[in-house]
Design a protein around this motif. Structure first.
Motif, PDB file in Angstrom:
ATOM      1  N   LEU A   1      -2.024  34.241  66.702  1.00  0.00           N
ATOM      2  CA  LEU A   1      -1.963  33.971  67.898  1.00  0.00           C
ATOM      3  C   LEU A   1      -0.695  32.625  68.997  1.00  0.00           C
ATOM      4  N   VAL A   2      -0.969  31.631  67.908  1.00  0.00           N
ATOM      5  CA  VAL A   2      -0.232  30.596  68.068  1.00  0.00           C
ATOM      6  C   VAL A   2       1.690  31.402  67.193  1.00  0.00           C
ATOM      7  N   ARG A   3       1.380  31.647  66.211  1.00  0.00           N
ATOM      8  CA  ARG A   3       2.961  32.367  65.716  1.00  0.00           C
ATOM      9  C   ARG A   3       3.735  33.181  66.664  1.00  0.00           C
ATOM     10  N   GLN A   4       2.384  34.233  67.241  1.00  0.00           N
ATOM     11  CA  GLN A   4       3.305  34.844  68.134  1.00  0.00           C
ATOM     12  C   GLN A   4       3.969  34.164  69.373  1.00  0.00           C
ATOM     13  N   LEU A   5       2.565  33.273  69.786  1.00  0.00           N
ATOM     14  CA  LEU A   5       3.470  32.874  70.577  1.00  0.00           C
ATOM     15  C   LEU A   5       4.403  31.758  70.619  1.00  0.00           C
ATOM     16  N   CYS A   6       4.474  31.195  69.182  1.00  0.00           N
ATOM     17  CA  CYS A   6       6.084  30.516  69.155  1.00  0.00           C
ATOM     18  C   CYS A   6       7.010  31.215  69.075  1.00  0.00           C
ATOM     19  N   ALA A   7       6.815  32.259  67.960  1.00  0.00           N
ATOM     20  CA  ALA A   7       7.636  33.296  68.060  1.00  0.00           C
ATOM     21  C   ALA A   7       7.879  33.666  69.463  1.00  0.00           C
ATOM     22  N   ASP A   8       7.352  34.273  70.170  1.00  0.00           N
ATOM     23  CA  ASP A   8       7.818  34.697  71.755  1.00  0.00           C
ATOM     24  C   ASP A   8       8.535  33.425  72.191  1.00  0.00           C
ATOM     25  N   ALA A   9       8.113  32.293  72.563  1.00  0.00           N
ATOM     26  CA  ALA A   9       8.949  31.466  73.098  1.00  0.00           C
ATOM     27  C   ALA A   9      10.130  31.200  72.520  1.00  0.00           C
ATOM     28  N   GLN A  10      10.278  30.853  71.310  1.00  0.00           N
ATOM     29  CA  GLN A  10      11.944  30.589  70.616  1.00  0.00           C
ATOM     30  C   GLN A  10      12.397  32.263  70.656  1.00  0.00           C
ATOM     31  N   ARG A  11      12.279  33.655  70.801  1.00  0.00           N
ATOM     32  CA  ARG A  11      13.088  34.127  71.644  1.00  0.00           C
ATOM     33  C   ARG A  11      13.630  34.098  73.428  1.00  0.00           C
ATOM     34  N   LEU A  12      12.347  33.397  74.206  1.00  0.00           N
ATOM     35  CA  LEU A  12      12.699  33.215  75.527  1.00  0.00           C
ATOM     36  C   LEU A  12      13.627  32.570  75.279  1.00  0.00           C
ATOM     37  N   THR A  13      13.216  31.151  74.949  1.00  0.00           N
ATOM     38  CA  THR A  13      14.289  29.287  74.955  1.00  0.00           C
ATOM     39  C   THR A  13      14.268  29.416  73.038  1.00  0.00           C
TER      40      THR A  13
ATOM     41  N   SER B   1       8.579  33.198  46.128  1.00  0.00           N
ATOM     42  CA  SER B   1       8.020  33.871  47.445  1.00  0.00           C
ATOM     43  C   SER B   1       7.899  32.489  48.319  1.00  0.00           C
ATOM     44  N   ARG B   2       7.304  31.661  48.208  1.00  0.00           N
ATOM     45  CA  ARG B   2       7.621  30.189  49.394  1.00  0.00           C
ATOM     46  C   ARG B   2       9.050  31.007  49.970  1.00  0.00           C
ATOM     47  N   LEU B   3      10.198  30.749  49.499  1.00  0.00           N
ATOM     48  CA  LEU B   3      11.693  30.582  49.973  1.00  0.00           C
ATOM     49  C   LEU B   3      11.338  31.504  51.022  1.00  0.00           C
ATOM     50  N   ARG B   4      11.458  32.934  50.624  1.00  0.00           N
ATOM     51  CA  ARG B   4      11.135  34.324  51.368  1.00  0.00           C
ATOM     52  C   ARG B   4      10.974  33.950  52.343  1.00  0.00           C
ATOM     53  N   ALA B   5       9.490  33.323  52.788  1.00  0.00           N
ATOM     54  CA  ALA B   5       8.442  32.912  54.088  1.00  0.00           C
ATOM     55  C   ALA B   5       9.024  32.006  54.496  1.00  0.00           C
ATOM     56  N   GLN B   6       9.630  31.073  53.745  1.00  0.00           N
ATOM     57  CA  GLN B   6      10.157  29.815  54.551  1.00  0.00           C
ATOM     58  C   GLN B   6      11.032  30.936  55.776  1.00  0.00           C
ATOM     59  N   ARG B   7      12.398  32.036  54.981  1.00  0.00           N
ATOM     60  CA  ARG B   7      12.981  31.926  55.328  1.00  0.00           C
ATOM     61  C   ARG B   7      12.939  32.517  56.809  1.00  0.00           C
ATOM     62  N   ALA B   8      11.403  33.388  56.707  1.00  0.00           N
ATOM     63  CA  ALA B   8      11.335  34.258  57.266  1.00  0.00           C
ATOM     64  C   ALA B   8      10.444  33.541  58.640  1.00  0.00           C
ATOM     65  N   ALA B   9      10.447  32.685  58.701  1.00  0.00           N
ATOM     66  CA  ALA B   9       9.135  31.971  59.196  1.00  0.00           C
ATOM     67  C   ALA B   9      10.535  31.352  60.180  1.00  0.00           C
ATOM     68  N   ASN B  10      11.411  30.667  59.459  1.00  0.00           N
ATOM     69  CA  ASN B  10      12.722  30.323  60.034  1.00  0.00           C
ATOM     70  C   ASN B  10      13.916  30.904  60.916  1.00  0.00           C
ATOM     71  N   ARG B  11      13.360  32.605  60.446  1.00  0.00           N
ATOM     72  CA  ARG B  11      14.664  33.750  61.927  1.00  0.00           C
ATOM     73  C   ARG B  11      12.831  33.733  62.842  1.00  0.00           C
ATOM     74  N   GLU B  12      12.051  33.838  62.884  1.00  0.00           N
ATOM     75  CA  GLU B  12      10.728  34.041  63.822  1.00  0.00           C
ATOM     76  C   GLU B  12      11.207  33.138  64.863  1.00  0.00           C
ATOM     77  N   LEU B  13      10.649  31.378  63.830  1.00  0.00           N
ATOM     78  CA  LEU B  13      10.022  30.627  65.132  1.00  0.00           C
ATOM     79  C   LEU B  13      11.299  29.549  65.044  1.00  0.00           C
ATOM     80  N   GLY B  14      12.343  29.651  64.333  1.00  0.00           N
ATOM     81  CA  GLY B  14      13.423  28.504  64.531  1.00  0.00           C
ATOM     82  C   GLY B  14      13.613  27.615  63.512  1.00  0.00           C
ATOM     83  N   GLU B  15      14.247  26.763  63.839  1.00  0.00           N
ATOM     84  CA  GLU B  15      14.285  25.320  63.270  1.00  0.00           C
ATOM     85  C   GLU B  15      13.975  24.110  64.117  1.00  0.00           C
ATOM     86  N   GLY B  16      13.647  24.298  65.404  1.00  0.00           N
ATOM     87  CA  GLY B  16      13.254  23.028  66.398  1.00  0.00           C
ATOM     88  C   GLY B  16      11.688  22.984  67.191  1.00  0.00           C
TER      89      GLY B  16
END
Length: 149
Positions: free
Chosen positions: A65-77, A5-20
């Motif tokens: 909201l912070v997660r969404q902002l970070c995901a949106d920023a990752q998509r933009l830049t 479960s943690r591994l799946r959540a981490q992969r999803a976060a990496n896809r959404e937020l990147g690793e930077g």
């Protein structure tokens, strides 16, 4: 089972937020929020705890909201390293400031807890003020990101 479960959540976060930088901005806010609740758990006086839990919950409500902002920023830049993208540097600055202000809020709660344990009167206004600053920081990041989209 929890491991997967943690591994799946981490992969999803990496896809959404990147690793930077956007992942780190999100994680920094999360750690600061965790610290607020760790300190809050140590408050022994029920009356003081009940006063402090509202501003703490208000700050916790900012996490999606912070997660969404970070995901949106990752998509933009997109960012996969430590270099802050110039186009969204102001957004990153506001998110970083919000996490720092949130950590400061945890310190204020800790000091308030020590005052209460020593029998000194406490004033919740300082925690409410810090919570308002955190909210303003996050809202500023959202506003800055909207101007870039």
């Amino acid at each position: 089972m929890a491991f997967f479960s943690r591994l799946r959540a981490q992969r999803a976060a990496n896809r959404e937020l990147g690793e930077g930088v956007w992942r780190r901005a999100h994680d920094r806010f999360t750690r600061s929020l965790d610290r607020v609740f760790q300190v809050l758990e140590g408050v022994g006086d029920v009356e003081i705890y009940n006063q402090l839990v509202k501003p703490a919950n208000d700050m916790a409500e900012l996490l999606p909201l912070v997660r969404q902002l970070c995901a949106d920023a990752q998509r933009l830049t997109p960012s996969e390293d430590e270099v802050i993208p110039q186009a969204t540097a102001s957004v990153h600055r506001s998110l970083t400031k919000s996490a720092n202000d949130l950590a400061t809020t945890a310190q204020v709660i800790a000091m308030m807890r020590m005052q209460a344990e020593a029998g000194a009167p406490i004033n919740i206004l300082s925690v409410e003020h810090r919570a308002q600053i955190v909210k303003e920081d996050v809202n500023k990041a959202a506003q800055l990101l909207r101007t870039l989209e």
